[in-house]
Enzyme design. Structure first.
Site, PDB file in Angstrom:
ATOM      1  N   HIS A   1       1.024  -1.100   0.119  1.00  0.00           N
ATOM      2  CA  HIS A   1       0.135   0.123  -0.576  1.00  0.00           C
ATOM      3  C   HIS A   1       1.230   1.164  -0.143  1.00  0.00           C
ATOM      4  CE1 HIS A   1      -3.565   2.548   0.452  1.00  0.00           C
ATOM      5  NE2 HIS A   1      -2.467   3.257   1.822  1.00  0.00           N
TER       6      HIS A   1
ATOM      7  N   ASP B   1     -15.544   2.258   7.351  1.00  0.00           N
ATOM      8  CA  ASP B   1     -14.730   3.145   7.040  1.00  0.00           C
ATOM      9  C   ASP B   1     -15.494   4.077   6.203  1.00  0.00           C
ATOM     10  OD1 ASP B   1     -12.144   4.293   6.305  1.00  0.00           O
ATOM     11  OD2 ASP B   1     -12.473   3.208   4.575  1.00  0.00           O
TER      12      ASP B   1
ATOM     13  N   ARG C   1     -15.482  12.352   7.949  1.00  0.00           N
ATOM     14  CA  ARG C   1     -14.297  13.372   8.642  1.00  0.00           C
ATOM     15  C   ARG C   1     -14.286  13.943   7.812  1.00  0.00           C
ATOM     16  NH1 ARG C   1      -9.903   8.745   7.879  1.00  0.00           N
ATOM     17  NH2 ARG C   1      -8.173  10.474   7.934  1.00  0.00           N
TER      18      ARG C   1
ATOM     19  N   SER D   1      -8.394   3.661   8.691  1.00  0.00           N
ATOM     20  CA  SER D   1      -8.996   4.018   7.476  1.00  0.00           C
ATOM     21  C   SER D   1      -7.775   2.574   6.299  1.00  0.00           C
ATOM     22  CB  SER D   1      -8.976   5.508   7.075  1.00  0.00           C
ATOM     23  OG  SER D   1      -9.226   5.208   5.961  1.00  0.00           O
TER      24      SER D   1
ATOM     25  N   LYS E   1      -8.752  -1.588   5.247  1.00  0.00           N
ATOM     26  CA  LYS E   1      -9.322  -2.397   4.252  1.00  0.00           C
ATOM     27  C   LYS E   1      -8.033  -2.653   3.470  1.00  0.00           C
ATOM     28  CE  LYS E   1      -9.460   2.354   2.938  1.00  0.00           C
ATOM     29  NZ  LYS E   1      -9.948   4.231   1.905  1.00  0.00           N
TER      30      LYS E   1
END
Lengths: 438, 438
Positions: free
Chosen positions: A82, A161, A168, A183, A187
């Protein structure tokens, strides 16, 4: 359990218990806790922080708010990467085929571009026919057949999320490293992976511009992943100039194909090899990152990674002929150079502004609802350290609207810092590594 | 102007401009800014604080969200007193007649009891027929005729405060001194007064138990009042034991009548004289507080204050015969003493618990929706400094339900601290005075 008490205790800096955090997230997901209580709690979290135990509990509650994938049928380790996002950051398209070609599985759920940063899904969709909206069943089939699949977040994955992120966004609570960590990790861990490599960007094109902020977020994510039983490491990597030379969806896909063909810009190739090496290490395919890097180089030089990407494109409905003929990718109608106003050396970029220029050209999104033009973008000819003469091309802009070009070009030119002498010290590609290979 | 930016800047400790705060309060009052954004902003205010300029702007925006009364027809100064609330705190019923009897006007908008503290409206309503829900026209008429009127908050006054208070109550944002200040001052300044005396309680029966918290709130309120052009002072007064001897609505009214008759407990009489003196001073009726105190004493000894209260009761629809025959006030069916378990000296109270016992008897509200029993309550016989023998009555409980008595009695007994020697030092009635007589 009273929501107001939980808000108050977090406000006063107390530590909430796991079951209290579960109560909050579960109630919010099921609409029994209203937005106005959640936003007050989020603001308290942003200003008071969380303990690592609270953060792990929050991440796990968000993860468990929806479907958690698992692939017991796949015979090897599942591993993903990621990135926190940047300009020209396209490594997923190179890494997924490299790692899958070496026998690991890469079930990659990616996002779209927003603001100055691009998104993997937008890049893939510039390949004619490529479908990122696979059902879980089809995703599973693609993974089993070729070892890698790249899709978007489904409605079923981490709905907490989705709901919290939307809140947010309108309540000034985006910037908390704790909430960012929960978050991302909720995921990613819903992908059913065994190991995860995090590419946390720092520099003028990153969300976390200061290295200490990037390191703090990386430490939170690594510890959270470890608490949830994953093998995980974070690399703090440079985003003080665009990665590679291409910025723009189809242009970036073409650059990835270059890399898979053993060509392409050195910095992009290098980062792809390093990230792949870490995925091999955490995926227990090799003993150390040197072996991992060698394996990644072999996957490129043997053509196996390139053929894996071709297979991925085909299985997800795309036109695999782009591999041999990148001219089949969407092409902008016009090209024009942005030239240097002076002679000297490139010593820096306002990288975020390059990303913003890409948005102005139509290649990215200012708002979530915007559509993107896959063809437009920027090919950068001069990067940090390069000498440049007055009137020499700094980059070539690919565009479909003269008006948009006129908006973007000055932004690109102004984002270059050109000085009479080159920098004495080059920023390294990898600044720090956090986590371990256990 | 983007609400999210305003939330973010307050979150990061920046100072908002007057027009930005007006935009927030106006938008929230008109429902164009949703609860979830306001609650995030309120939490940011609670944790980051406000500058004095921001607080004045917030107070003024809330004040101007509704009707602001003004009484140009009244020929003398309008002055009021506000207390932050406590147990047995009944001075309004004594002060309003004293000050009106001396020729000033007291347009007093009061609240109801909640939790351990009583409320002026509940006390007044124990007088048969007394109507606290006058229209503004009737309020104006009562004021013009007798110089004092006591009503509840109307729908038209400071609607922003009503809406914000309801949101704070469920989002853990009640305890901010800045938000408390804006809430109190926006309502009080909507009364169209020239001057205001604040009675800020400190001690075991007050909201602000620590003196430094009471002083901080007092300083905020005084500066806010001054910035909005009012003459204002705050007295930090003792709430470490109940004020006077009576706790309970009708019992407290009877005690106020005693004071107006020149009798009643010394501490209550003393505080009423001091507060009246300050109202006379800020109302420019006298040159200093000594003169003010003397004038207040004259109003009592001459019977003018008593006759003024009689007139107020009559004009607001109440049975003024209670002045001569307090037995006309609601009477509880049962009375029983709470006795001392040991011999010694009373050295302290858990005063809030005495208030809670009053709620348990039915005389107060645990929730806003609860109704109150005007007759029940507690008559305290022993206060700090008094000697007491084992089995001697500490107080007498007036009750209508044996079950409620059984819940309340142990709470009352336990709230007494009885030790073998008296305290060496008595807490003063007035701890500090903040503000000035300019």
């Amino acid at each position: 359990m009273l929501v107001t008490d939980l808000i108050r205790r977090k406000r006063d800096g107390a530590e909430l218990q796991r079951n209290e955090i579960e109560f909050l997230i579960d109630g919010y997901t099921r609409d029994s806790i209203p937005d106005y209580q959640m936003s007050a709690w989020l603001m308290a979290v942003l200003l008071r922080g969380m303990t690592r135990a609270e953060l792990a509990a929050l991440t796990e509650a968000m993860l468990n708010s929806g479907e958690v994938l698992s692939f017991p049928e796949l015979p090897a380790t599942k591993v993903d990467k990621h990135s926190t996002g940047g300009v020209g950051d396209k490594t997923s398209l190179v890494i997924a085929p490299i790692v899958a070609a070496a026998g690991l599985y890469v079930p990659m759920i990616s996002g779209r571009g927003l603001g100055h940063t691009g998104g993997t899904l937008d890049k893939l969709e510039s390949i004619p026919g490529f479908n990122v909206n696979l059902s879980v069943t089809d995703f599973r089939r693609v993974l089993a057949q070729c070892g890698a699949g790249l899709i978007g977040q489904t409605q079923e994955i981490a709905p907490a999320d989705k709901k919290i992120y939307a809140l947010r966004d309108v309540t000034g609570t985006v910037e908390s490293p704790y909430l960012i960590c929960a978050s991302i990790m909720s995921k990613k861990l819903a992908e059913g992976i065994d190991a995860l490599v995090l590419d946390v960007k720092t520099g003028s094109g990153a969300f976390m511009k200061a290295e200490k902020d990037a390191v703090f977020l990386a430490e939170l994510m690594v510890e959270t992943g470890q608490r949830l039983g994953k093998r995980i490491a974070a690399l703090i990597t440079d985003m003080d100039q665009p990665l590679g030379n291409a910025v723009g969806n189809a242009l970036e896909v073409a650059e990835c194909i270059d890399i898979l063909n053993g060509k392409g810009p050195e910095d992009l190739r290098e980062l792809c090899l390093i990230l792949s090496a870490w995925m091999f290490l955490l995926g227990k395919r090799v003993q150390n990152t040197d072996q991992g890097r060698e394996l990644a180089e072999q996957m490129i030089s043997s053509g196996k990674a390139r053929e894996k990407f071709r297979e991925m494109i085909r299985l997800q409905g795309g036109d695999a002929n782009v591999m041999d003929n990148p001219g089949l990718l969407p092409q902008a109608k016009q090209k024009a150079d942005v030239k240097s106003p002076v002679s000297g050396f490139v010593t820096g970029f306002m990288t975020e502004q390059i990303g913003t220029a890409g948005v102005l050209l139509g290649g990215g999104r200012a708002k979530k609802e915007d559509s993107v033009d896959p063809a437009v973008g920027i090919i950068i000819h001069k990067k940090i350290g390069n000498p440049v003469s007055a009137d020499e091309a700094l980059c070539t802009v690919h565009y479909n609207s003269a008006q948009r070009f006129d908006q973007a070009a000055p932004l690109i030119q102004q984002s270059y810092r050109i000085e009479s002498a080159p920098l004495l010290q080059k920023r390294p590609l990898v600044h720090q590594i956090i986590g371990d290979s256990k």
